[in-house]
Design an enzyme around this catalytic site. Structure first.
Site, short mmCIF file in Angstrom:
data_model
loop_
_atom_site.label_atom_id
_atom_site.label_comp_id
_atom_site.label_asym_id
_atom_site.label_seq_id
_atom_site.Cartn_x
_atom_site.Cartn_y
_atom_site.Cartn_z
N ASN A 9 0.23 1.84 -8.69
CA ASN A 9 1.44 1.09 -9.03
C ASN A 9 1.01 -0.28 -9.52
OD1 ASN A 9 3.83 -0.30 -9.11
ND2 ASN A 9 4.27 -0.16 -6.91
N LYS A 11 2.73 -2.58 -10.70
CA LYS A 11 3.76 -3.61 -10.45
C LYS A 11 3.95 -4.46 -11.72
CE LYS A 11 2.82 -3.28 -5.57
NZ LYS A 11 2.79 -3.90 -4.26
N HIS A 97 10.97 1.41 -3.90
CA HIS A 97 9.87 0.58 -3.41
C HIS A 97 10.42 -0.58 -2.59
CE1 HIS A 97 6.38 -2.02 -3.35
NE2 HIS A 97 5.67 -0.96 -3.64
N GLU A 99 9.69 -3.57 -2.52
CA GLU A 99 9.93 -4.80 -3.29
C GLU A 99 11.28 -4.73 -4.00
OE1 GLU A 99 6.19 -4.65 -5.33
OE2 GLU A 99 5.18 -5.17 -3.46
N GLU A 169 5.14 3.39 3.06
CA GLU A 169 4.54 2.08 2.81
C GLU A 169 5.13 1.06 3.79
OE1 GLU A 169 2.94 1.84 -1.54
OE2 GLU A 169 4.97 1.10 -1.50
N GLY A 175 0.16 -5.62 0.23
CA GLY A 175 -0.39 -6.84 -0.35
C GLY A 175 -0.86 -7.86 0.68
N SER A 215 -2.19 -1.91 1.14
CA SER A 215 -3.55 -2.44 1.25
C SER A 215 -4.63 -1.36 1.29
CB SER A 215 -3.67 -3.38 2.46
OG SER A 215 -2.81 -4.50 2.30
P1 13P Z 1 -1.06 -3.01 -2.20
O1 13P Z 1 -1.99 -1.83 -2.36
O2 13P Z 1 -1.36 -4.11 -3.16
O3 13P Z 1 -0.91 -3.42 -0.79
O4 13P Z 1 0.39 -2.47 -2.67
C1 13P Z 1 0.87 -1.30 -2.13
C2 13P Z 1 2.10 -0.91 -2.86
O5 13P Z 1 3.12 -1.57 -2.74
C3 13P Z 1 2.03 0.26 -3.74
O6 13P Z 1 3.30 0.64 -4.16
#
Ligand code: 13P
Length: 256
Positions: A9, A11, A97, A99, A169, A175, A215
């Site tokens: 992803n 982002k 997601h 976010e 997740e 992150g 992560s």
């Molecule tokens: P990270 O791997 O940067 O923690 O992000 C995970 C994520 O949100 C994947 O959709």
């Protein structure tokens, strides 16, 4: 055994040129043997989808988007429909997601509408679920994840469950460099599988791939991917590093 899926992803990172560069680097590192055992999916930003689709054409690498609108089409300025994603070459779309839930106030019901729209356009869907740190500390994380799963899967015809992937997740792991312990991951993956079995049947649950995200990196991937019930990973930061991303996919393929 379910086929492992390693999904990147990206982002809101990388413009058109950088997306092309990263895609070519990934492509250059993938050997055909890897794709025989493991699915590799990349999810660039919308504006790069068509370009990336052209670069990975016939390579076996799969393309996904990070979001879609829940309506088929119409006056929704700035939004992207399922059929647009299909026309840009997408096979998958990420929905729900954390976010998007956090910054764009997406609710479980909205997530469900997006899932249904994606499925009716023959897109495969990665549905994201996961608890916040507060919800884990308050010991309500199991009911939060069960509800997120139940509502996201509402009204899905059982024959379409084959097109669903769930990504667990935990919000506190995204992150942050903190990843859930393998036993925590296995516990939640079993919970999600049982929830799917309760709604549909054992066959649907047996075929449901459940990814872990939060992560994941080249150093912890093997341990996480080896945990019981983990069918792959949804990767943010490390998916922007081609060596690391493909190394993680190779780890998955070794476990298969
Ligand atoms: P990270 O791997 O940067 O923690 O992000 C995970 C994520 O949100 C994947 O959709």
């Amino acid at each position: 055994m379910r086929r492992k899926l390693i999904a990147g992803n990206w982002k809101m990172n990388l413009g058109l040129n950088e997306s092309g560069v990263l895609t070519r680097k990934i492509l250059g590192k993938v050997n055909p043997g890897l794709l025989k055992k493991t699915d590799i999916l990349i999810c660039p930003p919308f504006v790069s989808l068509a370009l990336v689709s052209g670069i990975i054409k016939d390579s076996g690498i799969k393309l996904g988007a990070q979001n879609l609108h829940y309506e088929k089409d119409g006056a929704y300025t700035g939004e992207i429909s399922a059929s647009m994603l299909k026309s840009a070459g997408c096979e998958y779309v990420i929905v729900g997601h954390s976010e998007r839930r956090k910054y764009f106030h997406e609710t479980n019901n909205l997530v469900n509408k997006k899932v249904l729209q994606a499925l009716s356009n023959d897109l495969k869907v990665i549905v994201c679920v996961g608890e916040t740190l507060q919800e884990r500390e308050d010991d309500i994380f199991e009911s939060i994840i069960t509800e997120q799963t139940e509502v996201a899967l509402k009204d899905i015809p059982s024959e379409k469950m084959i097109d669903i992937v769930i990504a667990y997740e935990p919000v506190w792991a995204i992150g942050t460099g903190l990843n859930a312990a393998p036993e925590q991951v296995s516990h939640i993956h079993a919970l999600i599988g049982n929830t799917a079995e309760d709604i549909f049947d054992k066959n649907a649950a047996d075929n449901l791939r459940i990814l872990y995200g939060g992560s994941v990196n080249k150093d912890n991937a093997k341990e996480i991917l080896s945990a019981c019930g983990v069918d792959g990973a949804l990767i943010g930061g490390a998916s922007l590093k081609p060596d690391d991303f493909i190394f993680i996919a190779e780890q998955a393929s070794d476990i298969n």
